[in-house]
Design an enzyme around this catalytic site. Sequence first.
Site, PDB file in Angstrom:
ATOM      1  N   ASP A   1      24.296  77.853  64.156  1.00  0.00           N
ATOM      2  CA  ASP A   1      25.544  78.633  64.109  1.00  0.00           C
ATOM      3  C   ASP A   1      26.443  78.372  65.322  1.00  0.00           C
ATOM      4  O   ASP A   1      27.144  79.261  65.791  1.00  0.00           O
ATOM      5  CB  ASP A   1      25.239  80.137  63.975  1.00  0.00           C
ATOM      6  CG  ASP A   1      24.301  80.403  62.813  1.00  0.00           C
ATOM      7  OD1 ASP A   1      24.609  79.964  61.706  1.00  0.00           O
ATOM      8  OD2 ASP A   1      23.236  81.023  63.027  1.00  0.00           O
TER       9      ASP A   1
ATOM     10  N   LYS B   1      29.056  73.821  63.970  1.00  0.00           N
ATOM     11  CA  LYS B   1      28.946  72.386  63.639  1.00  0.00           C
ATOM     12  C   LYS B   1      29.894  71.986  62.530  1.00  0.00           C
ATOM     13  O   LYS B   1      30.466  70.903  62.550  1.00  0.00           O
ATOM     14  CB  LYS B   1      27.515  72.055  63.165  1.00  0.00           C
ATOM     15  CG  LYS B   1      26.486  72.116  64.238  1.00  0.00           C
ATOM     16  CD  LYS B   1      25.124  71.782  63.670  1.00  0.00           C
ATOM     17  CE  LYS B   1      24.561  72.824  62.720  1.00  0.00           C
ATOM     18  NZ  LYS B   1      24.252  74.121  63.297  1.00  0.00           N
TER      19      LYS B   1
ATOM     20  N   GLY C   1      24.271  76.872  55.813  1.00  0.00           N
ATOM     21  CA  GLY C   1      25.470  77.054  54.998  1.00  0.00           C
ATOM     22  C   GLY C   1      26.726  76.714  55.748  1.00  0.00           C
ATOM     23  O   GLY C   1      26.807  76.919  56.943  1.00  0.00           O
ATOM     24  N   HIS C   2      27.681  76.147  55.071  1.00  0.00           N
ATOM     25  CA  HIS C   2      28.955  75.938  55.722  1.00  0.00           C
ATOM     26  C   HIS C   2      30.093  76.010  54.699  1.00  0.00           C
ATOM     27  O   HIS C   2      29.911  75.733  53.525  1.00  0.00           O
ATOM     28  CB  HIS C   2      29.000  74.609  56.486  1.00  0.00           C
ATOM     29  CG  HIS C   2      28.484  73.451  55.706  1.00  0.00           C
ATOM     30  ND1 HIS C   2      27.329  72.807  56.033  1.00  0.00           N
ATOM     31  CD2 HIS C   2      28.955  72.855  54.606  1.00  0.00           C
ATOM     32  CE1 HIS C   2      27.116  71.843  55.161  1.00  0.00           C
ATOM     33  NE2 HIS C   2      28.094  71.854  54.280  1.00  0.00           N
TER      34      HIS C   2
ATOM     35  N   GLN D   1      20.866  73.718  61.339  1.00  0.00           N
ATOM     36  CA  GLN D   1      20.249  74.618  62.342  1.00  0.00           C
ATOM     37  C   GLN D   1      20.599  74.106  63.752  1.00  0.00           C
ATOM     38  O   GLN D   1      21.706  73.620  63.940  1.00  0.00           O
ATOM     39  CB  GLN D   1      18.736  74.730  62.126  1.00  0.00           C
ATOM     40  CG  GLN D   1      18.336  75.458  60.840  1.00  0.00           C
ATOM     41  CD  GLN D   1      18.289  74.568  59.623  1.00  0.00           C
ATOM     42  OE1 GLN D   1      17.738  73.500  59.654  1.00  0.00           O
ATOM     43  NE2 GLN D   1      18.857  75.014  58.522  1.00  0.00           N
TER      44      GLN D   1
HETATM   45  P1  IMP Z   1      13.623  78.723  57.686  1.00  0.00           P
HETATM   46  O1  IMP Z   1      14.463  77.527  58.061  1.00  0.00           O
HETATM   47  O2  IMP Z   1      14.172  79.461  56.500  1.00  0.00           O
HETATM   48  O3  IMP Z   1      12.168  78.380  57.529  1.00  0.00           O
HETATM   49  O4  IMP Z   1      13.703  79.751  58.909  1.00  0.00           O
HETATM   50  C1  IMP Z   1      13.082  79.469  60.137  1.00  0.00           C
HETATM   51  C2  IMP Z   1      13.930  79.946  61.308  1.00  0.00           C
HETATM   52  O5  IMP Z   1      15.140  79.202  61.369  1.00  0.00           O
HETATM   53  C3  IMP Z   1      14.350  81.408  61.230  1.00  0.00           C
HETATM   54  O6  IMP Z   1      14.284  81.935  62.543  1.00  0.00           O
HETATM   55  C4  IMP Z   1      15.789  81.355  60.751  1.00  0.00           C
HETATM   56  O7  IMP Z   1      16.522  82.465  61.231  1.00  0.00           O
HETATM   57  C5  IMP Z   1      16.271  80.073  61.403  1.00  0.00           C
HETATM   58  N1  IMP Z   1      17.360  79.419  60.640  1.00  0.00           N
HETATM   59  C6  IMP Z   1      17.250  78.726  59.494  1.00  0.00           C
HETATM   60  N2  IMP Z   1      18.450  78.259  59.098  1.00  0.00           N
HETATM   61  C7  IMP Z   1      19.338  78.648  60.039  1.00  0.00           C
HETATM   62  C8  IMP Z   1      20.755  78.422  60.220  1.00  0.00           C
HETATM   63  O8  IMP Z   1      21.433  77.748  59.407  1.00  0.00           O
HETATM   64  N3  IMP Z   1      21.305  78.988  61.332  1.00  0.00           N
HETATM   65  C9  IMP Z   1      20.575  79.681  62.252  1.00  0.00           C
HETATM   66  N4  IMP Z   1      19.262  79.915  62.123  1.00  0.00           N
HETATM   67  C10 IMP Z   1      18.648  79.393  61.030  1.00  0.00           C
END
Ligand code: IMP
Length: 446
Positions: A12, A15, A39-40, A222
């Site tokens: 977040d 990007k 998501g974007h 991420q």
């Molecule tokens: P997962 O990717 O759903 O397995 O989540 C694992 C960790 O990554 C968690 O702490 C989520 O909050 C974080 N996370 C996953 N996708 C995002 C994103 O797009 N932005 C910020 N944090 C993310």
Amino acid sequence: MIVTVLGAQLGDEGKGNVIDLYGEPADVVVRYQGGDNHGHTVVVDGEEYEASQLPAGVARGAVSVIGNGCVVNLETLFDEIDSLQEQGLDPTVRVAKRAHVVLPYHRILDGATKDDDDVGTTGRGIGPTYGDKAARCGIRVGDLLDPETLRDRLEYAVPKNRATVEGFFGEETDEAFDVDRLFEIYREYGERLVEEGMPVDCGSYLQEHIDEGNEVMLQGAQGSALDMDYGTYPNVTSSNTSAGGACTGSGLSPSAIGKGEIIGVVKTYITRGANGRMPTELVGEGELASYIRDRGNEYVPKYTRDEGDEYGTIAGDPRRIGWLDMPMLRHADRVNGFTGIVVGHIDVLAGLDEIQVGHSYQIDGNETKTVPAANSEWDSCTVNYRQFEGWPDVDWSDVAQEGYEAIPENARTYLEYIETELDTPIYAVSVGPAREDTIILESPHE
Ligand code: IMP
């Protein structure tokens, strides 16, 4: 030229804007890791396009590639393609045959493990899909293209996953574990992939574009501190978000990627959507955190859990807020080898009297300038802060038009501190959410 853009912190960072900004000359935009947990929104000519499985760039006409380091939710992918087509676009999408497929049972497993850990995942089945990949019982896009292989793979993978849910989590399984049903659905997905010419050998396909002189942009999802190896394990996502993942996740060699640019996207403060290490968190400073949060519009993480999802506890919660964490950033800079950084959200901190930065950590009496590798070291970690004078709220659109020198002096001091500490040049500074609010100092394509 290959340009890699990735988040330098906890996701977040903004990007999407940077990819949008620097993505204009890109002929091909590639996602190299993650799935629909990201998501974007892309705005083109005033129209908004949402994408979570597709890369940004899809709405601009660049070829969109989902690399082999990704996990693909085909339902999401086809929904996104259909909705772009309904909006009058005709996206060209390619999907790596080596990418792994998220199956309905992976989402169930992501929920089932919820009571068992505190990662606070997005519930999209990302971890269990990567888990199957590592355990060699995953199903790849290429497996969907041949019915016999697909059936064999399902007959191997489904009972294993069913046994985990029933035996270990003590939950009943449903149609998400029905091999015949899954076979029909995924065989049809495979047919559509072929009809639309989507499956590719990703690395070779990208190499052909490079040989033709096309510009390729690799897009991380991420952030670096959520990298499975270099992040705040176990509170990480299950893939390599860092530049190393750009190689293994696209099929391009480290030397090919290393010849290009690797750009880190940095926010002037940090946010976290879920649990995990965050030593500079504004704990007990509710008002200050709210001030930043409100101005940064940080209430809702971009990803949202499915409606009615009983495990859904994150969407809508305010993100945790913290001061800029330099050890986190130095670590990201070293791991990724940034050739340049883009710093955003300068406007969000405006109006504060004083701004703090976590300059270093104190661990067992020793000052350390990067993040620890062991959890026990994190436990004893405290922060050495540096104070910076705040800067006023100004008309940021004017600043964006006038250029870098128009940024308030104290904010420039803050920016130059980051640049000096990392010894990495700032390529752009954004002072607002819109595309035209970014001051470009250097373009990676030149
Ligand atoms: P997962 O990717 O759903 O397995 O989540 C694992 C960790 O990554 C968690 O702490 C989520 O909050 C974080 N996370 C996953 N996708 C995002 C994103 O797009 N932005 C910020 N944090 C993310």
